[in-house]
Design a protein around this motif. Structure first.
Motif, PDB file in Angstrom:
ATOM      1  N   PHE A   5     -15.722  78.085  -5.204  1.00 58.12           N
ATOM      2  CA  PHE A   5     -17.118  77.499  -5.594  1.00 58.12           C
ATOM      3  C   PHE A   5     -18.042  78.595  -6.306  1.00 58.12           C
ATOM      4  N   LEU A   6     -18.177  79.442  -5.441  1.00 58.49           N
ATOM      5  CA  LEU A   6     -19.153  80.560  -5.496  1.00 58.49           C
ATOM      6  C   LEU A   6     -18.475  81.612  -6.325  1.00 58.49           C
ATOM      7  N   TYR A   7     -17.879  81.787  -6.840  1.00 66.10           N
ATOM      8  CA  TYR A   7     -16.854  82.602  -8.338  1.00 66.10           C
ATOM      9  C   TYR A   7     -17.596  82.323  -9.246  1.00 66.10           C
ATOM     10  N   ALA A   8     -17.020  80.395  -9.136  1.00 62.80           N
ATOM     11  CA  ALA A   8     -17.790  79.347 -10.704  1.00 62.80           C
ATOM     12  C   ALA A   8     -18.943  79.015 -10.737  1.00 62.80           C
ATOM     13  N   LEU A   9     -19.859  79.373 -10.138  1.00 61.12           N
ATOM     14  CA  LEU A   9     -20.974  79.520  -9.605  1.00 61.12           C
ATOM     15  C   LEU A   9     -21.028  80.809 -10.751  1.00 61.12           C
ATOM     16  N   TYR A  10     -21.090  82.050  -9.613  1.00 64.09           N
ATOM     17  CA  TYR A  10     -21.385  83.519 -10.116  1.00 64.09           C
ATOM     18  C   TYR A  10     -21.516  83.745 -11.586  1.00 64.09           C
ATOM     19  N   THR A  11     -19.996  83.110 -12.014  1.00 62.68           N
ATOM     20  CA  THR A  11     -19.037  83.614 -13.500  1.00 62.68           C
ATOM     21  C   THR A  11     -19.910  82.521 -14.451  1.00 62.68           C
ATOM     22  N   GLN A  12     -19.484  81.523 -13.757  1.00 63.36           N
ATOM     23  CA  GLN A  12     -19.963  80.699 -15.128  1.00 63.36           C
ATOM     24  C   GLN A  12     -17.993  79.569 -15.959  1.00 63.36           C
ATOM     25  N   LEU A  13     -17.860  80.647 -15.320  1.00 61.37           N
ATOM     26  CA  LEU A  13     -16.023  79.872 -15.381  1.00 61.37           C
ATOM     27  C   LEU A  13     -15.291  79.211 -14.753  1.00 61.37           C
ATOM     28  N   TYR A  14     -14.399  78.606 -14.895  1.00 60.00           N
ATOM     29  CA  TYR A  14     -13.591  77.662 -14.175  1.00 60.00           C
ATOM     30  C   TYR A  14     -14.489  76.139 -13.743  1.00 60.00           C
ATOM     31  N   ILE A  15     -15.396  75.709 -14.680  1.00 63.26           N
ATOM     32  CA  ILE A  15     -16.267  74.668 -14.125  1.00 63.26           C
ATOM     33  C   ILE A  15     -15.226  73.243 -14.268  1.00 63.26           C
ATOM     34  N   ALA A  16     -14.391  73.180 -14.953  1.00 62.13           N
ATOM     35  CA  ALA A  16     -13.802  72.307 -14.772  1.00 62.13           C
ATOM     36  C   ALA A  16     -12.782  72.098 -13.915  1.00 62.13           C
ATOM     37  N   GLY A  17     -12.240  73.572 -13.103  1.00 60.19           N
ATOM     38  CA  GLY A  17     -11.262  73.174 -12.086  1.00 60.19           C
ATOM     39  C   GLY A  17     -12.512  73.330 -10.893  1.00 60.19           C
ATOM     40  N   ALA A  18     -13.659  73.211 -11.021  1.00 54.80           N
ATOM     41  CA  ALA A  18     -14.428  73.496  -9.645  1.00 54.80           C
ATOM     42  C   ALA A  18     -14.894  71.727  -9.384  1.00 54.80           C
ATOM     43  N   LEU A  19     -15.047  71.265 -10.355  1.00 51.65           N
ATOM     44  CA  LEU A  19     -15.199  69.725 -10.780  1.00 51.65           C
ATOM     45  C   LEU A  19     -13.845  68.926 -10.223  1.00 51.65           C
ATOM     46  N   ILE A  20     -12.957  69.461 -10.561  1.00 48.16           N
ATOM     47  CA  ILE A  20     -11.992  68.460 -10.101  1.00 48.16           C
ATOM     48  C   ILE A  20     -11.285  68.923  -8.465  1.00 48.16           C
ATOM     49  N   ALA A  21     -12.018  69.749  -7.936  1.00 55.20           N
ATOM     50  CA  ALA A  21     -11.384  69.786  -6.282  1.00 55.20           C
ATOM     51  C   ALA A  21     -12.515  69.523  -5.893  1.00 55.20           C
ATOM     52  N   LEU A  22     -13.694  68.943  -6.443  1.00 56.72           N
ATOM     53  CA  LEU A  22     -14.514  67.682  -6.042  1.00 56.72           C
ATOM     54  C   LEU A  22     -14.296  66.851  -5.340  1.00 56.72           C
ATOM     55  N   PHE A  23     -12.550  66.462  -6.198  1.00 61.96           N
ATOM     56  CA  PHE A  23     -12.226  64.412  -5.611  1.00 61.96           C
ATOM     57  C   PHE A  23     -11.883  65.078  -4.339  1.00 61.96           C
TER      58      PHE A  23
END
Length: 134
Positions: A5-23
């Motif tokens: 999540f920190l990587y996605a937040l910092y790079t603003q990449l893979y946001i869709a994957g982070a949202l799927i992981a929230l399931f």
């Protein structure tokens, strides 16, 4: 999980994957309810039995299937993902943890040990509380 999540937040990449992981967090509701019912000593109540099956359903649907999908996605798109090795190693560690926890959950709720069993060293554990190991 926090590193992804920190990587996605910092790079603003893979946001869709982070949202799927929230399931995965949908299952946390039934897991926390299970813990509260155990703390209140309501393991013989109908609410606990209903939650036991709801917990199993949400675990498989939201935790295992989400983890399976994300792992499959990383494996099939490994060559073009930035830092694909980082995500792959992280997912493998999480896969191991999730499978172990699933085994412990099944063993505690659906295949409980008898009250009196012989331990590894041959001693009987009649009066021990198994709350922490469940």
């Amino acid at each position: 999980v926090i590193w992804c999540f920190l990587y996605a937040l910092y790079t603003q990449l893979y946001i869709a994957g982070a949202l799927i992981a929230l399931f995965v967090e949908v299952n946390s509701v039934t897991l926390h309810l299970r813990l509260m019912l155990k703390l209140a000593d309501f393991q013989s109540s109908s609410m606990y039995h209903i939650n036991k099956f709801a917990n199993l359903f949400t675990y498989v649907l939201f935790r295992l299937s989400t983890q399976f999908y994300l792992t499959w996605y990383i494996i099939h798109n490994y060559s073009w993902l930035d830092h694909g090795g980082y995500f792959f190693v992280t997912m493998m560690v999480m896969n191991i943890m999730i499978v172990i926890y699933f085994y412990r959950l099944l063993r505690a709720d659906f295949f409980p040990r008898s009250k009196s069993y012989v331990g590894q060293n041959g001693t009987h554990n009649n009066n021990t509380k198994k709350f922490l190991s469940d």
